[in-house]
Scaffold this active site. Structure first.
Site, PDB file in Angstrom:
ATOM      1  CB  ALA A  98      64.015  84.070  47.011  1.00  0.00           C
ATOM      2  CB  VAL A 140      66.318  91.098  51.487  1.00  0.00           C
ATOM      3  CG1 VAL A 140      67.568  91.033  50.609  1.00  0.00           C
ATOM      4  CG2 VAL A 140      65.801  92.530  51.553  1.00  0.00           C
ATOM      5  CD  GLU A 141      68.334  86.724  54.973  1.00  0.00           C
ATOM      6  OE1 GLU A 141      68.812  85.582  55.123  1.00  0.00           O
ATOM      7  OE2 GLU A 141      68.287  87.569  55.897  1.00  0.00           O
ATOM      8  CG  MET A 142      65.138  81.977  52.329  1.00  0.00           C
ATOM      9  SD  MET A 142      65.418  80.729  53.602  1.00  0.00           S
ATOM     10  CE  MET A 142      64.787  79.269  52.799  1.00  0.00           C
TER      11      MET A 142
END
Length: 328
Positions: A98, A140-142
Site C-alpha cells: 500500500a 508491507v502489504e495492506m
C-alpha cells in the site's frame, strides 16, 4: 469422364473419414498416462459445498475492497488480479504494498489455490481462510494496524453490516475478522479453472495438438512429474530449491516457519496450472520467461541440461494448462 473423376474423389473422402474417425493407440495410451499421473481438476474446491450465494457475494466484494488497506489504495485483487483475463497475479517479480514497498516473494496465483495442501510459498497458512487473514495486517502489504481497526471500518460502512448479516444469518455479531476471512475464502473457492488438458484427460483426444502431446511426453521423460504431479501438477509438497545444483537465494523458505535446519531452502512446489499466464517465475520472481524457468528447473532440480528443442516442447505442453477463458 465425370464418373472417373468422382470415383477417386469419393475414395479419398472415404479414406479420410476412416483415418480421422478416432484417436491413435498412442494418443489413447497418452490419455491413460495423463489420467493416471495428473488427473482432471475437480469442478469444485473442498469446502465449497457449504458456501452460500450470500457468502460468496460478500467475499467477492471484500476481495476488491480497498478499505482493507490503511491508505485505501490496495485490495486483494491488486496483487492477485482475477478481472478479465487476469490469472490471479500482477505479473511483477514482487508486489508493491500500500505504501510502495515491495514484498520479498513473488505473489502466487489465487486461481485454484483452494486445492493446494497449504498456502504461501513457505506453507505458513493451512488453508484459504488462514491465508486471507495475513496480507491485511502485514505492514508491507495492506498495512492495517489491527483487526479492531478493520472491523471499525466495516461497521462504519453503509453496506457491510447488512451484507455480513445475510452471509452469516445465525450469528449475533456477524462482522468479525474470522468471518471476513471466511467470506474471502468462499469467493476464492469459486476460482476453479479448466484447461484443454482437462478436456484431453476427460476423453477429447483433439483437445491438444500432436505437438502438445509430444511436449507432454518430453515433460514426463525429463522427470518433471517427480514434483509436478497430481491434478494441480504441483501444489502438494515441499521441495528444496536447488535439489541437485545449488540455486542462489537468501530466502530460507520453510525454515523460517519450522526453524528446522533440514527445511532450509524448501518451498511449496507451485502448481503448473496457468503457468504460461503467471510469469515471472520462482519464489523470487527473478525468472522472466517460461523457457528460462523450464531450463533452470531441469538444471537445479533434476541435474539436466535440456536442449532448446526439448525445452520448447515442454513449454508447448505447458500452454495446454491455461484456463480456456483466460488463454489468449
Amino acid at each position: 469422364m465425370l464418373r472417373k473423376i468422382l470415383t477417386p474423389l469419393f475414395i479419398s473422402i472415404l479414406l479420410a473419414t476412416f483415418t480421422y474417425c478416432g484417436p491413435t493407440q498412442e494418443t489413447k495410451d497418452l490419455q491413460g498416462k495423463a489420467k493416471q499421473i495428473i488427473g482432471a481438476l475437480p469442478e469444485k474446491m473442498p469446502g465449497s459445498e457449504n458456501d452460500t450465494a450470500e457468502l460468496i457475494s460478500l467475499g467477492k466484494k471484500l476481495y476488491f475492497e480497498k478499505k482493507l488497506s490503511l491508505n485505501e489504495t490496495q485490495s486483494c485483487n491488486s496483487c492477485h488480479n482475477v478481472e478479465g483475463k487476469g490469472a490471479g497475479v500482477d505479473n511483477l517479480p514482487t508486489s508493491p504494498g500500500a505504501f510502495g514497498k515491495n514484498g520479498d516473494r513473488n505473489s502466487p496465483t489465487v486461481l485454484n489455490a483452494g486445492f493446494h495442501f497449504v498456502q504461501f510459498w513457505d506453507g505458513r497458512a493451512a488453508d484459504l481462510k488462514a491465508q486471507a487473514k495475513g496480507p491485511i495486517l502485514n505492514p508491507v502489504e495492506m498495512a492495517m494496524p489491527s483487526e479492531k481497526e478493520v472491523l471499525q471500518r466495516l461497521n462504519a460502512d453503509a453496506e457491510y453490516p447488512a451484507l455480513f448479516a445475510k452471509a452469516y444469518p445465525n450469528e449475533k455479531t456477524p462482522v468479525t475478522y474470522e468471518n471476513l476471512a471466511g467470506a474471502i475464502a468462499a469467493f476464492e473457492r469459486t476460482l476453479v479453472t479448466f484447461s484443454r488438458f482437462d478436456d484431453f484427460i476427460n476423453g477429447d483426444y483433439k483437445a491438444i495438438s500432436q505437438a502438445e502431446q509430444e511436449g507432454f511426453k518430453s515433460f514426463m521423460a525429463a522427470g518433471c512429474t517427480s514434483c509436478h504431479s497430481g491434478n494441480l501438477l504441483g501444489g502438494n509438497s515441499f521441495r528444496k530449491m536447488g535439489q541437485v545444483n545449488e540455486y542462489k537465494t537468501n530466502d530460507l523458505g520453510l525454515y523460517n516457519v519450522t526453524k528446522k535446519a533440514e527445511d532450509k531452502y524448501f518451498f511449496k512446489v507451485p502448481s503448473l496450472r496457468n503457468i504460461a499466464l503467471t510469469g515471472p517465475y520462482f519464489h523470487d520472481g527473478q525468472v522472466k520467461t517460461l523457457e528460462e524457468a523450464v531450463k533452470k528447473m531441469a538444471y537445479h532440480q533434476l541435474g539436466m541440461n535440456l536442449s532448446e528443442d526439448e525445452t520448447k516442447k515442454i513449454v508447448t505442453f505447458l500452454g495446454t494448462l491455461s484456463d480456456k477463458n483466460r488463454a489468449n
